[in-house]
Design an enzyme around this catalytic site. Structure first.
Site, PDB file in Angstrom:
ATOM      1  N   MET A  30     -18.552 -38.550 -34.625  1.00 48.93           N
ATOM      2  CA  MET A  30     -18.554 -38.840 -36.063  1.00 48.93           C
ATOM      3  C   MET A  30     -17.115 -38.803 -36.591  1.00 48.93           C
ATOM      4  O   MET A  30     -16.892 -38.604 -37.791  1.00 48.93           O
ATOM      5  CB  MET A  30     -19.430 -37.833 -36.809  1.00 48.93           C
ATOM      6  CG  MET A  30     -20.910 -37.957 -36.406  1.00 48.93           C
ATOM      7  SD  MET A  30     -22.059 -37.460 -37.692  1.00 48.93           S
ATOM      8  CE  MET A  30     -21.565 -35.777 -37.979  1.00 48.93           C
ATOM      9  N   ALA A  32     -13.139 -37.435 -37.144  1.00 48.70           N
ATOM     10  CA  ALA A  32     -12.443 -36.155 -37.331  1.00 48.70           C
ATOM     11  C   ALA A  32     -12.172 -35.541 -35.961  1.00 48.70           C
ATOM     12  O   ALA A  32     -12.488 -34.387 -35.679  1.00 48.70           O
ATOM     13  CB  ALA A  32     -13.254 -35.204 -38.215  1.00 48.70           C
ATOM     14  N   HIS A  34     -10.874 -34.026 -32.467  1.00 46.64           N
ATOM     15  CA  HIS A  34     -10.026 -32.907 -32.052  1.00 46.64           C
ATOM     16  C   HIS A  34     -10.058 -32.817 -30.533  1.00 46.64           C
ATOM     17  O   HIS A  34     -10.688 -33.670 -29.864  1.00 46.64           O
ATOM     18  CB  HIS A  34     -10.481 -31.604 -32.727  1.00 46.64           C
ATOM     19  CG  HIS A  34     -11.945 -31.334 -32.580  1.00 46.64           C
ATOM     20  ND1 HIS A  34     -12.543 -31.093 -31.361  1.00 46.64           N
ATOM     21  CD2 HIS A  34     -12.947 -31.292 -33.494  1.00 46.64           C
ATOM     22  CE1 HIS A  34     -13.839 -30.894 -31.535  1.00 46.64           C
ATOM     23  NE2 HIS A  34     -14.123 -31.017 -32.827  1.00 46.64           N
ATOM     24  N   HIS A  37     -13.237 -33.485 -28.555  1.00 49.41           N
ATOM     25  CA  HIS A  37     -13.564 -34.889 -28.277  1.00 49.41           C
ATOM     26  C   HIS A  37     -12.663 -35.420 -27.150  1.00 49.41           C
ATOM     27  O   HIS A  37     -13.097 -36.216 -26.318  1.00 49.41           O
ATOM     28  CB  HIS A  37     -13.363 -35.746 -29.534  1.00 49.41           C
ATOM     29  CG  HIS A  37     -14.221 -35.335 -30.696  1.00 49.41           C
ATOM     30  ND1 HIS A  37     -13.722 -34.645 -31.774  1.00 49.41           N
ATOM     31  CD2 HIS A  37     -15.546 -35.500 -30.929  1.00 49.41           C
ATOM     32  CE1 HIS A  37     -14.697 -34.415 -32.638  1.00 49.41           C
ATOM     33  NE2 HIS A  37     -15.814 -34.916 -32.147  1.00 49.41           N
ATOM     34  N   SER A 186     -14.938 -29.778 -36.114  1.00 49.38           N
ATOM     35  CA  SER A 186     -14.304 -30.475 -37.246  1.00 49.38           C
ATOM     36  C   SER A 186     -14.392 -29.639 -38.514  1.00 49.38           C
ATOM     37  O   SER A 186     -13.613 -29.834 -39.446  1.00 49.38           O
ATOM     38  CB  SER A 186     -15.006 -31.814 -37.485  1.00 49.38           C
ATOM     39  OG  SER A 186     -15.085 -32.532 -36.288  1.00 49.38           O
ATOM     40  N   ARG A 187     -15.361 -28.721 -38.566  1.00 50.02           N
ATOM     41  CA  ARG A 187     -15.554 -27.949 -39.803  1.00 50.02           C
ATOM     42  C   ARG A 187     -14.652 -26.719 -39.886  1.00 50.02           C
ATOM     43  O   ARG A 187     -14.569 -26.092 -40.939  1.00 50.02           O
ATOM     44  CB  ARG A 187     -17.022 -27.544 -39.923  1.00 50.02           C
ATOM     45  CG  ARG A 187     -17.929 -28.748 -40.186  1.00 50.02           C
ATOM     46  CD  ARG A 187     -19.384 -28.324 -40.320  1.00 50.02           C
ATOM     47  NE  ARG A 187     -20.193 -29.371 -40.906  1.00 50.02           N
ATOM     48  CZ  ARG A 187     -21.051 -30.159 -40.228  1.00 50.02           C
ATOM     49  NH1 ARG A 187     -21.196 -30.011 -38.939  1.00 50.02           N
ATOM     50  NH2 ARG A 187     -21.757 -31.067 -40.855  1.00 50.02           N
TER      51      ARG A 187
HETATM   52  O1  PAF Z   1     -22.156 -34.559 -32.284  1.00 51.50           O
HETATM   53  C1  PAF Z   1     -21.900 -35.488 -33.082  1.00 51.50           C
HETATM   54  O2  PAF Z   1     -20.770 -35.729 -33.451  1.00 51.50           O
HETATM   55  C2  PAF Z   1     -23.050 -36.313 -33.640  1.00 51.50           C
HETATM   56  O3  PAF Z   1     -24.184 -35.537 -33.832  1.00 51.50           O
HETATM   57  C3  PAF Z   1     -23.371 -37.549 -32.776  1.00 51.50           C
HETATM   58  C4  PAF Z   1     -23.840 -37.169 -31.388  1.00 51.50           C
HETATM   59  C5  PAF Z   1     -22.126 -38.428 -32.677  1.00 51.50           C
HETATM   60  C6  PAF Z   1     -24.476 -38.370 -33.450  1.00 51.50           C
HETATM   61  O4  PAF Z   1     -24.115 -38.785 -34.721  1.00 51.50           O
END
Ligand code: PAF
Length: 283
Positions: A30, A32, A34, A37, A186-187
């Site tokens: 989604m 943001a 870091h 990811h 991200s939070r």
């Molecule tokens: O973990 C996330 O960032 C979200 O829940 C995902 C898997 C991208 C689905 O929107």
């Protein structure tokens, strides 16, 4: 790095990548972005597949009380990171592409979607399962990478793939942590300096509880003590539980694949974390 913003652009780009590299790997996000990811992208790249990352802030997984508009967005920064990490394609669909006005199908997961996050955030896993199924259908990757940080989400996606016979391998990637143990999220940016200093206590409590369980301590006492210690530290503990890893069912004793899962509020932030029981397998 290629960028696709529409389904025709995505089809053309994935066809190009397939010609060059054969297999595709998907990292759904989604945004943001870091280092957590980054670890998903690194794991996908290590498989030898061309890596596609999606960025879509999915409205369907936010409940009416959660602030979708406040979710951090930084498209330019995210694209720069994906490029630097070695991603080959960024898929940036808009809401109308993902949820056309005449759309009439959602995925309603049960089993591992029940309880914990499923109870705290009604409809959340319906939104996650639905968007992930759409992303799988759109990108057609052979493998998809998800963080173990969202343990329940990972199990919901695994269950969906099994139940719907989706032709994709789901790969879980170990949680990336700050040096003091706080799981990246991200939070975390919404923690004040004082809250940030206290936040690693959640990961510490999980580690200590897992070690006590591995040493044979009774689960009920270990869980009660961990919840009390966190509350005394200023956390609003929502749950701190021992579960069967794949099914998320609460269990009274450790079993192979057992997992501790926890959610606790610290100031404005809801921290989520989880931990395997040493010597008990990853689940
Ligand atoms: O973990 C996330 O960032 C979200 O829940 C995902 C898997 C991208 C689905 O929107």
């Amino acid at each position: 790095m290629l960028i696709a913003r529409s389904l025709p652009e995505l089809r053309a780009a994935t066809a190009d990548l397939r010609t060059g590299s054969g297999r595709l790997a998907l990292v759904p996000t989604m945004g943001a972005l870091h280092a957590g990811h980054g670890a998903l992208v690194a794991a996908a790249l290590a498989s030898g597949a061309a890596t596609v990352a999606s960025i879509f802030v999915n409205p369907l997984q936010f409940s009416p009380t959660e602030d979708l508009a406040r979710y951090p967005r930084d498209e330019a920064g995210d694209l720069a990171k994906l490029k630097e990490w070695g991603c080959r394609l960024a898929w940036l669909p808009d809401v109308a592409t993902m949820y056309p006005a005449d759309g009439a199908t959602v995925i309603e997961p049960s089993g591992p979607a029940e309880g914990w996050e499923g109870a705290a955030r009604p409809g959340h896993f319906r939104g996650v399962a639905t968007v992930v199924a759409k992303l799988f259908g759109q990108v057609g990757a052979e493998a998809a990478y998800f963080g173990e940080k969202d343990w329940q989400q990972l199990q919901v996606v695994r269950r969906m793939v099994t139940d719907l016979h989706l032709p994709v391998t789901v790969v879980g990637v170990e949680t990336v942590r700050e040096a003091d143990g706080l799981a990246l999220s991200s939070r975390n940016r919404y923690l004040s300096a004082a809250e940030r200093a206290r936040a690693p206590a959640l990961a510490r409590a999980l580690r200590q509880a897992a070690a006590a369980l591995a040493a044979g301590a009774a689960a009920a006492g270990v869980l009660t003590e961990a919840r009390a210690a966190l509350s005394a530290d200023g956390f609003g503990v929502e749950y701190f539980a021992l579960v069967d890893g794949p099914s998320l069912r609460a269990i009274a004793h450790t079993v192979p694949g057992a997992r501790l899962v926890a959610a606790a509020r610290l100031g404005p932030v809801r921290l989520l974390d989880n931990c395997a029981i040493p010597g008990r397998g990853a689940g």
